[in-house]
Design a protein around this motif. Structure first.
Motif: not given
Length: 163
Positions: A1-12, A76-93
């Motif tokens: 998806g375009e965002r790291p959290l499922v809830k933020d992605n567009t369902y296809l 939305a993905a571009a606007v939230n890029r820094s927040c999404d990166e923080a989420v990705r780091i936590k997900q990886d941890a």
């Protein structure tokens, strides 16, 4: 998806791979392939590497999503890029932490030289840590590190008892 959290992605669509080989976490490997053709048809294929068990779905360009929706999602993905990166780091941890705990638990279960008392102590700690992880959603990276060190310390203490 375009965002790291499922809830933020567009369902296809949904893809479900069944009859997966039972194995400890991290042993079974998967491959996901995304192919977009010239007609705008997206084909998603999931494959279990060991058995070649495969499942696919096709998402056609004329589905409910349109170019405006795609543009909004990407914006939305571009606007939230820094927040999404923080989420990705936590997900990886979290993933690294849980992989370590499952690996420890599995190795202790296989260790025939370890006493039942020590084995139970470590397995109980692993179970408690996994339960904590399930309930903590996305904790801070340093919290996952501290919990991992707790388990490392317990394992070291137990191994010293064996000597």
């Amino acid at each position: 998806g375009e965002r790291p959290l499922v809830k933020d992605n567009t369902y296809l669509g949904t893809i479900q791979l069944s009859n997966i080989t039972v194995a400890p976490r991290g042993v079974t490997k998967f491959e996901a392939r995304f192919e977009l053709d010239n007609n705008g048809i997206l084909t998603v294929t999931a494959t279990e590497i060991g058995t070649k068990n495969t499942c696919s779905i096709q998402i056609k360009a004329d589905s409910e999503i349109n170019c405006i929706d795609i543009g909004s999602s990407l914006e939305a993905a571009a606007v939230n890029r820094s927040c999404d990166e923080a989420v990705r780091i936590k997900q990886d941890a979290r993933r690294v932490f849980e992989d370590y705990v499952y690996q420890r638990k599995h190795s202790v279960q296989q260790d025939k030289q370890m006493s039942n008392e020590i084995r139970k102590t470590i397995i109980d700690k692993c179970t408690a840590l996994l339960k904590w992880s399930d309930g903590s959603e996305l904790a801070e990276v340093n919290t996952y590190d501290a919990k991992r060190r707790e388990l490392e310390s317990l394992c070291l203490h137990c191994s010293l008892k064996l000597e």
